[in-house]
Design a protein around this motif. Structure first.
Motif, mmCIF file in Angstrom:
data_model
loop_
_atom_site.group_PDB
_atom_site.id
_atom_site.type_symbol
_atom_site.label_atom_id
_atom_site.label_comp_id
_atom_site.label_asym_id
_atom_site.label_seq_id
_atom_site.Cartn_x
_atom_site.Cartn_y
_atom_site.Cartn_z
ATOM 1 N N GLU A 1 0.731 -1.226 0.158
ATOM 2 C CA GLU A 1 -0.010 0.122 -0.100
ATOM 3 C C GLU A 1 0.906 1.271 -0.021
ATOM 4 N N ARG A 2 0.488 2.062 -0.763
ATOM 5 C CA ARG A 2 1.464 3.183 -0.992
ATOM 6 C C ARG A 2 0.911 4.395 -0.035
ATOM 7 N N ASP A 3 -0.250 4.385 0.294
ATOM 8 C CA ASP A 3 -0.700 5.597 1.022
ATOM 9 C C ASP A 3 -1.000 5.063 2.694
ATOM 10 N N LYS A 4 -2.295 4.733 2.861
ATOM 11 C CA LYS A 4 -2.589 4.501 4.236
ATOM 12 C C LYS A 4 -3.727 3.207 3.975
ATOM 13 N N VAL A 5 -3.713 2.204 4.652
ATOM 14 C CA VAL A 5 -4.449 1.077 4.571
ATOM 15 C C VAL A 5 -5.909 1.743 5.164
ATOM 16 N N GLY A 6 -6.909 1.165 4.369
ATOM 17 C CA GLY A 6 -8.399 1.723 4.513
ATOM 18 C C GLY A 6 -8.706 2.452 3.197
ATOM 19 N N GLY A 7 -7.793 3.030 2.384
ATOM 20 C CA GLY A 7 -8.097 3.605 1.055
ATOM 21 C C GLY A 7 -9.064 4.803 1.179
ATOM 22 N N THR A 8 -9.685 4.828 0.107
ATOM 23 C CA THR A 8 -10.665 6.021 0.074
ATOM 24 C C THR A 8 -11.635 6.143 1.019
ATOM 25 N N CYS A 9 -12.308 4.670 0.991
ATOM 26 C CA CYS A 9 -13.756 4.676 1.894
ATOM 27 C C CYS A 9 -13.085 5.232 3.301
ATOM 28 N N LEU A 10 -12.340 4.886 3.887
ATOM 29 C CA LEU A 10 -12.039 4.985 5.255
ATOM 30 C C LEU A 10 -11.416 6.828 5.479
ATOM 31 N N HIS A 11 -10.608 6.962 4.354
ATOM 32 C CA HIS A 11 -9.902 8.317 4.802
ATOM 33 C C HIS A 11 -10.578 9.161 3.996
ATOM 34 N N ARG A 12 -11.228 9.098 3.001
ATOM 35 C CA ARG A 12 -11.786 10.267 1.940
ATOM 36 C C ARG A 12 -13.181 10.203 1.765
ATOM 37 N N GLY A 13 -13.794 9.139 1.926
ATOM 38 C CA GLY A 13 -15.151 8.867 1.500
ATOM 39 C C GLY A 13 -16.005 8.334 2.427
ATOM 40 N N CYS A 14 -16.498 7.201 2.360
ATOM 41 C CA CYS A 14 -17.603 6.477 3.128
ATOM 42 C C CYS A 14 -17.629 7.153 4.565
ATOM 43 N N ILE A 15 -16.465 6.730 5.355
ATOM 44 C CA ILE A 15 -16.365 7.004 6.786
ATOM 45 C C ILE A 15 -16.558 8.499 7.269
ATOM 46 N N PRO A 16 -15.597 9.283 6.719
ATOM 47 C CA PRO A 16 -15.584 10.465 7.132
ATOM 48 C C PRO A 16 -16.817 11.428 6.495
ATOM 49 N N SER A 17 -17.588 11.137 5.448
ATOM 50 C CA SER A 17 -18.596 11.628 5.217
ATOM 51 C C SER A 17 -19.749 11.341 5.871
ATOM 52 N N LYS A 18 -19.941 10.138 6.112
ATOM 53 C CA LYS A 18 -21.269 9.584 7.070
ATOM 54 C C LYS A 18 -20.928 10.342 8.527
ATOM 55 N N ALA A 19 -19.894 10.472 8.905
ATOM 56 C CA ALA A 19 -19.672 10.878 10.189
ATOM 57 C C ALA A 19 -20.188 12.687 10.095
ATOM 58 N N MET A 20 -19.953 13.111 8.883
ATOM 59 C CA MET A 20 -20.336 14.550 8.780
ATOM 60 C C MET A 20 -21.815 14.537 8.366
ATOM 61 N N LEU A 21 -22.288 13.812 7.786
ATOM 62 C CA LEU A 21 -23.823 13.541 7.736
ATOM 63 C C LEU A 21 -24.431 13.373 8.896
ATOM 64 N N HIS A 22 -23.940 12.559 9.758
ATOM 65 C CA HIS A 22 -24.461 12.478 11.026
ATOM 66 C C HIS A 22 -24.588 13.581 11.981
ATOM 67 N N ALA A 23 -23.487 14.429 11.645
ATOM 68 C CA ALA A 23 -23.653 15.787 12.228
ATOM 69 C C ALA A 23 -24.653 16.799 11.732
ATOM 70 N N ALA A 24 -24.947 16.600 10.363
ATOM 71 C CA ALA A 24 -25.947 17.510 9.552
ATOM 72 C C ALA A 24 -27.395 16.949 10.085
ATOM 73 N N GLU A 25 -27.364 15.503 10.409
ATOM 74 C CA GLU A 25 -28.874 15.197 11.164
ATOM 75 C C GLU A 25 -29.252 15.795 12.093
#
Length: 478
Positions: free
Chosen positions: A45-69
């Protein structure tokens, strides 16, 4: 030697059972399952394990969407329920800190799982040098006895002519990490990602214009889903333009000036503090040197399997998971987990079943949410199924009235046969789709579902009532 020490005790020239290139959801799930089955695994892995979903997509976006709720809940409490609550402000640094803490703890967890499993994580960009060999920059060469797994993921699609390097024009990978909250945003792309980001920014106070080139939002979903979703977003004050195209856009001072051609052919100028480009994703194969192993991408940049039941490429022993796979693969993190399990078990010599993509749930985490599994009505009719359809508004059940946000249930089934698809729009439907996943995946018929009792009062009760109606036993439907 401890598991953590074993996970790092690998050097150039190592011969291993499996080499996985890419540590996102597809890659690390392959590595974990293969290691659990007793295989020796190197994960590059050239960056961080977890990939886009964990670091730039699914997880951070859903965290912020919860705050939006939570923000939306304050407005609902005041306007609908007489709770005298007001929102002072959104503390952006505090919101970001909580989001980043969630991501960090998940990242630490994935790294810990890999270490405990004994997976050898190698940091660096990897490329193929043969059908069983890989070179990792700065580390050296590795050889796989059983196979290589390609899991290099995807990146946001960009548009020519746009200054993607400016802070005013961002992709979905960058939007969460742009400084501060914009007062206005133009979201280009009405698929799941674009809709989620439009919803998020509106909840946090921005004026939002959402532009989609197709004639409806989330165009891969059922038309009823698109209609209810658009209605819900418009009700929240989001300007939705479908059948519209971006003609041009340029940075204009602290914002962006864009020209949009509407569905009626009219030219319209839209000004916003930020342009968010969410027009899809493209596979990442740069630097992978597929040709060295006798592989090539298809015309769309995917690495297509020769055998979908094994997710094995045209070169025996080289498998593909995640966003590198073309349709019918879905490019969803939870589908990637299933693909990783399948490939790991194949490499271990186990009997496996292919991934049933029709039974993979699809969710848009906007407000309102959408969730679906199986065929749309149009898809079912296009495959010459004799179709019957059952629908029910969520407001036809008491809990739907409590929520007061509309929504619906739609079930597509064969006449006197199995359920082909279930489609939901409304609050919390992302948590309601699991039941329907089993219904579709197990080829259940409406009468099979109708005999099971749903709790009252719940939103899921509307799902049960829809199946009762299709089974000829309807209660509250008209």
């Amino acid at each position: 030697m401890t598991a953590a020490e074993a996970a790092t005790a690998v050097t150039a020239g190592t011969v291993t059972d499996v080499i996985v290139i890419g540590g996102g959801t597809g890659g690390y799930s392959t590595a974990l399952r293969a290691a659990a089955l007793g295989l020796d695994v190197v994960l590059a892995e050239r960056d961080k394990v977890g990939g886009t979903c964990l670091h730039r997509g699914c997880i951070p976006s859903k965290a912020m969407l919860h705050a939006a709720e939570l923000v939306d809940g304050i407005a609902e409490a005041r306007e609908r329920w007489g709770v005298r609550a007001t929102l002072d402000s959104v503390d952006w640094p505090a919101l970001v800190a909580t989001r980043d803490d969630i991501v960090s703890r998940n990242h630490t967890g994935v790294e810990g799982h890999l270490a405990e499993a004994g997976v050898h994580v190698v940091r660096g960009s990897a490329r193929l040098t043969g059908t069983r060999t890989v070179r990792v920059d700065g580390v050296g060469d590795f050889t796989a006895r059983r196979g290589i797994v390609l899991a290099t993921g995807s990146r946001p699609r960009t548009l020519p002519g746009l200054d993607h390097g400016s802070p005013q024009i961002v992709t979905s990978d960058d939007a969460l990490f742009a400084p501060g909250l914009p007062g206005s945003v133009l979201v280009l792309g009405g698929g799941a990602i674009g809709v989620e980001y439009a919803s998020l920014h509106r909840s946090l106070g921005a004026d939002v214009t959402l532009v989609e080139a197709a004639d409806r939002l989330v165009p891969l979903e059922d038309t009823e889903v698109s209609r209810h979703l658009a209605r819900g977003l418009k009700k929240r004050g989001i300007e939705v333009q479908v059948g519209a195209r971006l003609v041009d856009a340029a940075v204009d001072g602290d914002g962006v000036r864009a020209t949009v051609r509407t569905a009626r052919g009219e030219s319209r100028t839209v000004r916003a503090e930020r342009l968010l480009v969410a027009v899809g994703r493209v596979p990442v194969t740069d630097g992978l040197d597929l040709a060295a192993a006798g592989l090539a991408t298809d015309g769309r940049g995917f690495v297509a399997p020769a055998d979908w039941s094994r997710l094995e490429s045209a070169v025996p022993g080289i498998h593909v998971v995640g966003d590198l796979l073309p349709p019918p693969a879905l490019g969803l993190a939870h589908a990637s987990f299933a693909e990783g399990l399948l490939v790991a078990e194949t490499l271990a010599g186990l009997r496996t079943l292919p991934v049933d993509y029709a039974a993979v749930p699809r969710v848009t985490y906007s407000s309102p949410q959408t969730a679906a599994v199986g065929l749309t009505e149009a898809e079912a009719r296009g495959l010459d199924h004799d179709v019957v359809v059952g629908t029910m508004p969520l407001t036809a059940v008491a809990k739907g009235m409590v929520h007061g946000r509309g929504g619906m249930v739609k079930v597509v089934a064969e006449r006197n046969g199995r359920v082909l698809g279930v489609h939901l729009v409304g609050p919390n439907v992302s948590e309601m789709i699991a039941e329907s996943q089993l219904i579709v995946g197990w080829d259940a018929e409406p009468s099979d579902v109708a005999q099971h009792i749903h709790a009252h009062p719940t939103l899921s009760e509307a799902v049960g009532e829809t199946f009762l109606g299709l089974a000829g036993r309807g209660l509250h439907q008209r």
